[in-house]
Design an enzyme around this catalytic site. Structure first.
Site, PDB file in Angstrom:
ATOM      1  N   HIS A  25       0.854  -1.195   0.000  1.00 11.07           N
ATOM      2  CA  HIS A  25       0.000   0.000   0.000  1.00 11.07           C
ATOM      3  C   HIS A  25       0.881   1.234   0.000  1.00 11.07           C
ATOM      4  O   HIS A  25       1.285   1.733   1.060  1.00 11.07           O
ATOM      5  CB  HIS A  25      -0.941  -0.023   1.213  1.00 11.07           C
ATOM      6  CG  HIS A  25      -1.874   1.155   1.300  1.00 11.07           C
ATOM      7  ND1 HIS A  25      -2.955   1.182   2.161  1.00 11.07           N
ATOM      8  CD2 HIS A  25      -1.906   2.343   0.638  1.00 11.07           C
ATOM      9  CE1 HIS A  25      -3.596   2.334   2.025  1.00 11.07           C
ATOM     10  NE2 HIS A  25      -2.968   3.063   1.112  1.00 11.07           N
ATOM     11  N   HIS A  27       1.264   4.845  -2.679  1.00 15.96           N
ATOM     12  CA  HIS A  27       0.877   5.570  -3.891  1.00 15.96           C
ATOM     13  C   HIS A  27       2.157   6.153  -4.462  1.00 15.96           C
ATOM     14  O   HIS A  27       2.820   6.942  -3.772  1.00 15.96           O
ATOM     15  CB  HIS A  27      -0.116   6.674  -3.556  1.00 15.96           C
ATOM     16  CG  HIS A  27      -1.334   6.169  -2.847  1.00 15.96           C
ATOM     17  ND1 HIS A  27      -2.521   5.928  -3.488  1.00 15.96           N
ATOM     18  CD2 HIS A  27      -1.535   5.814  -1.544  1.00 15.96           C
ATOM     19  CE1 HIS A  27      -3.406   5.476  -2.617  1.00 15.96           C
ATOM     20  NE2 HIS A  27      -2.838   5.391  -1.427  1.00 15.96           N
ATOM     21  N   HIS A 205      -9.521   1.203  -0.956  1.00 15.03           N
ATOM     22  CA  HIS A 205      -9.413   1.926   0.309  1.00 15.03           C
ATOM     23  C   HIS A 205     -10.802   1.910   0.956  1.00 15.03           C
ATOM     24  O   HIS A 205     -11.804   2.236   0.302  1.00 15.03           O
ATOM     25  CB  HIS A 205      -9.019   3.381   0.083  1.00 15.03           C
ATOM     26  CG  HIS A 205      -7.562   3.585  -0.231  1.00 15.03           C
ATOM     27  ND1 HIS A 205      -6.910   2.941  -1.241  1.00 15.03           N
ATOM     28  CD2 HIS A 205      -6.637   4.407   0.368  1.00 15.03           C
ATOM     29  CE1 HIS A 205      -5.639   3.350  -1.255  1.00 15.03           C
ATOM     30  NE2 HIS A 205      -5.445   4.231  -0.305  1.00 15.03           N
ATOM     31  N   GLU A 208     -10.772   4.064   6.218  1.00  9.04           N
ATOM     32  CA  GLU A 208      -9.652   4.943   6.616  1.00  9.04           C
ATOM     33  C   GLU A 208     -10.256   6.037   7.504  1.00  9.04           C
ATOM     34  O   GLU A 208      -9.955   6.128   8.688  1.00  9.04           O
ATOM     35  CB  GLU A 208      -8.972   5.547   5.380  1.00  9.04           C
ATOM     36  CG  GLU A 208      -7.823   6.500   5.720  1.00  9.04           C
ATOM     37  CD  GLU A 208      -7.174   7.145   4.470  1.00  9.04           C
ATOM     38  OE1 GLU A 208      -7.776   7.077   3.387  1.00  9.04           O
ATOM     39  OE2 GLU A 208      -6.071   7.723   4.611  1.00  9.04           O
ATOM     40  N   ASP A 286       1.990   4.192   2.565  1.00  8.21           N
ATOM     41  CA  ASP A 286       0.937   5.019   1.958  1.00  8.21           C
ATOM     42  C   ASP A 286       1.546   6.100   1.050  1.00  8.21           C
ATOM     43  O   ASP A 286       1.612   5.909  -0.159  1.00  8.21           O
ATOM     44  CB  ASP A 286       0.026   5.618   3.042  1.00  8.21           C
ATOM     45  CG  ASP A 286      -1.375   5.952   2.526  1.00  8.21           C
ATOM     46  OD1 ASP A 286      -1.687   5.617   1.364  1.00  8.21           O
ATOM     47  OD2 ASP A 286      -2.167   6.536   3.297  1.00  8.21           O
ATOM     48  N   ASP A 287       1.945   7.231   1.622  1.00 10.14           N
ATOM     49  CA  ASP A 287       2.545   8.344   0.862  1.00 10.14           C
ATOM     50  C   ASP A 287       3.795   8.786   1.607  1.00 10.14           C
ATOM     51  O   ASP A 287       3.781   9.807   2.316  1.00 10.14           O
ATOM     52  CB  ASP A 287       1.533   9.490   0.747  1.00 10.14           C
ATOM     53  CG  ASP A 287       0.267   9.049   0.037  1.00 10.14           C
ATOM     54  OD1 ASP A 287       0.298   8.891  -1.188  1.00 10.14           O
ATOM     55  OD2 ASP A 287      -0.754   8.819   0.733  1.00 10.14           O
TER      56      ASP A 287
HETATM   57  N1  ADE Z   1      -4.394   8.810  -2.184  1.00 10.30           N
HETATM   58  C1  ADE Z   1      -3.135   8.881  -1.720  1.00 10.30           C
HETATM   59  N2  ADE Z   1      -3.124   8.587  -0.420  1.00 10.30           N
HETATM   60  C2  ADE Z   1      -4.390   8.301  -0.054  1.00 10.30           C
HETATM   61  C3  ADE Z   1      -5.014   7.920   1.158  1.00 10.30           C
HETATM   62  N3  ADE Z   1      -4.330   7.763   2.296  1.00 10.30           N
HETATM   63  N4  ADE Z   1      -6.339   7.739   1.166  1.00 10.30           N
HETATM   64  C4  ADE Z   1      -7.040   7.903   0.046  1.00 10.30           C
HETATM   65  N5  ADE Z   1      -6.507   8.258  -1.118  1.00 10.30           N
HETATM   66  C5  ADE Z   1      -5.189   8.450  -1.171  1.00 10.30           C
HETATM   67 ZN    ZN Z   2      -3.577   4.916   0.427  1.00 12.65          ZN
END
Ligand code: ADE
Ligand code: ZN
Length: 345
Positions: A25, A27, A205, A208, A286-287
């Site tokens: 997971h 992006h 997703h 969250e 995630d990011d």
């Molecule tokens: N796009 C990038 N990160 C995300 C996240 N944590 N939740 C939803 N969309 C995303």
């Molecule tokens: Zn994500």
């Protein structure tokens, strides 16, 4: 899994950093470091509304998912050429290799790029070339999952799928991301049905920020094989039983949850609750450029804050490969490598 001998807390970071793992997971647009955003902006002559790397980094003070997404989409606007997409993914894959990631399943958001006039071919070819380089030069097995933006329409998602069909062989699956609340999985029922017919793996997703009902819908309507995040599931005991019984993996992202204020602090993160309930939870970044760390940082900080054990580290590493979409023989071989690592530590 055997019992691991107890490991003193001061040796846990070394154990976590060196253990073989899969990342499921992340992006790829969320791996754009401020320095690379500025370099690409200059290379492409794109204006960005920040004067310096430092000013951009200071803007990374998020209060919820949407406050992050606004900056994340602005950052992605510097990506124009095939080389840009390659360079972004290559930078991430080098960091993943340093974190002992053996398998990386990377999300990308084509609509963020096609809406700016960037061709699907440019996006997929650049990312795919980085995946090939990673296998050849780093020994990292990398794969791509196309995500539909849930704040856009299902019609837009269908159009995106159509544009991606010539690149079907370069994708292992599809996912659903962006603004969750107000955009439930049901909105995308038909496009995901078409993706299943095409033999694509399905993730989404859910849970969250959104309620357990969104996790149920991801499972029952989209037929998701994994749930991305899913941390709100602990609010629904019946859902917890379903996730455990069907062994549906949750790709949990602790530092993301912290930075987007899903939990007030890491010590209150429910990763341990998910593991104790027998769920196939995994740890992911995630990011990473936006949330303060790549996958090893997620492991080290979460274990330090919550008191998870070496036994749970093995469980998480084993889960990461078990939950991957790689061929069964590869998964088995990686899980054996995890066993050897823990037995030899
Ligand atoms: N796009 C990038 N990160 C995300 C996240 N944590 N939740 C939803 N969309 C995303
Ligand atoms: Zn994500």
């Amino acid at each position: 899994m055997m019992n691991v001998k107890p490991i003193p807390a001061e040796h846990l970071p070394e154990l976590l950093r060196g253990m073989p793992k899969a990342e499921l997971h992340m992006h790829i647009e969320g791996s754009l470091e401020p320095e690379l955003i500025f370099a690409l902006a200059q290379r492409n002559g794109v204006a960005i509304p920040y004067a310096s790397v430092e000013e951009l980094r200071r803007a990374y003070a998020f209060t919820n998912l949407q406050s992050f997404l606004d900056i994340y989409y602005a950052g992605a606007s510097v990506l124009l050429t095939e080389q840009d997409f390659h360079d972004m993914a290559w930078a991430y894959l080098q960091r993943a290799a340093a974190d002992h990631v053996l398998r990386a399943e990377m999300f990308f958001d084509p609509q963020t790029h096609t809406a700016r006039g960037v061709a699907m071919a440019t996006v997929v070819d650049g990312l795919h070339r980085a995946c090939q380089d990673a296998k050849a030069k780093l020994g990292v097995d990398a794969a791509l999952i196309l995500c539909f933006l849930r704040h856009l329409s299902e019609e837009d998602a269908f159009e995106t799928l159509e544009q991606a069909l010539p690149y079907r062989d370069k994708l292992i699956g599809v996912g659903l991301d962006s603004s969750e609340v107000g955009h439930p999985p049901e909105k995308f029922a038909r496009v995901f049905a078409r993706c299943r017919e095409l033999g694509l793996h399905i993730v989404a997703h859910a849970g969250e920020e959104g309620p357990p009902a969104y996790v149920w819908a991801a499972l029952d309507v989209l037929k998701a094989e994994r749930i991305d995040h899913g941390v709100q599931s602990t609010r629904d005991p019946a859902l917890m039983r379903r996730l455990a019984q069907d062994r549906i993996p949750l790709t949990v992202c602790p530092l993301s949850n912290l930075k987007l204020c899903v939990f007030p602090d890491l010590a209150q993160h429910n990763l341990g609750v998910l593991l104790d309930a027998g769920l196939v939870a995994t740890v992911n970044s995630d990011d990473p450029a936006y949330f303060g760390g790549y996958v090893n940082e997620n492991f080290v900080q979460t274990f330090a804050a919550t008191g998870l054990t070496a036994q749970q580290a093995w469980q998480l590493a084993d889960n990461s490969f078990a939950a991957s979409f790689a061929p069964a023989a590869d998964k088995q071989a990686w899980r054996e490598r995890v066993r050897a690592y823990f037995e030899g530590f």
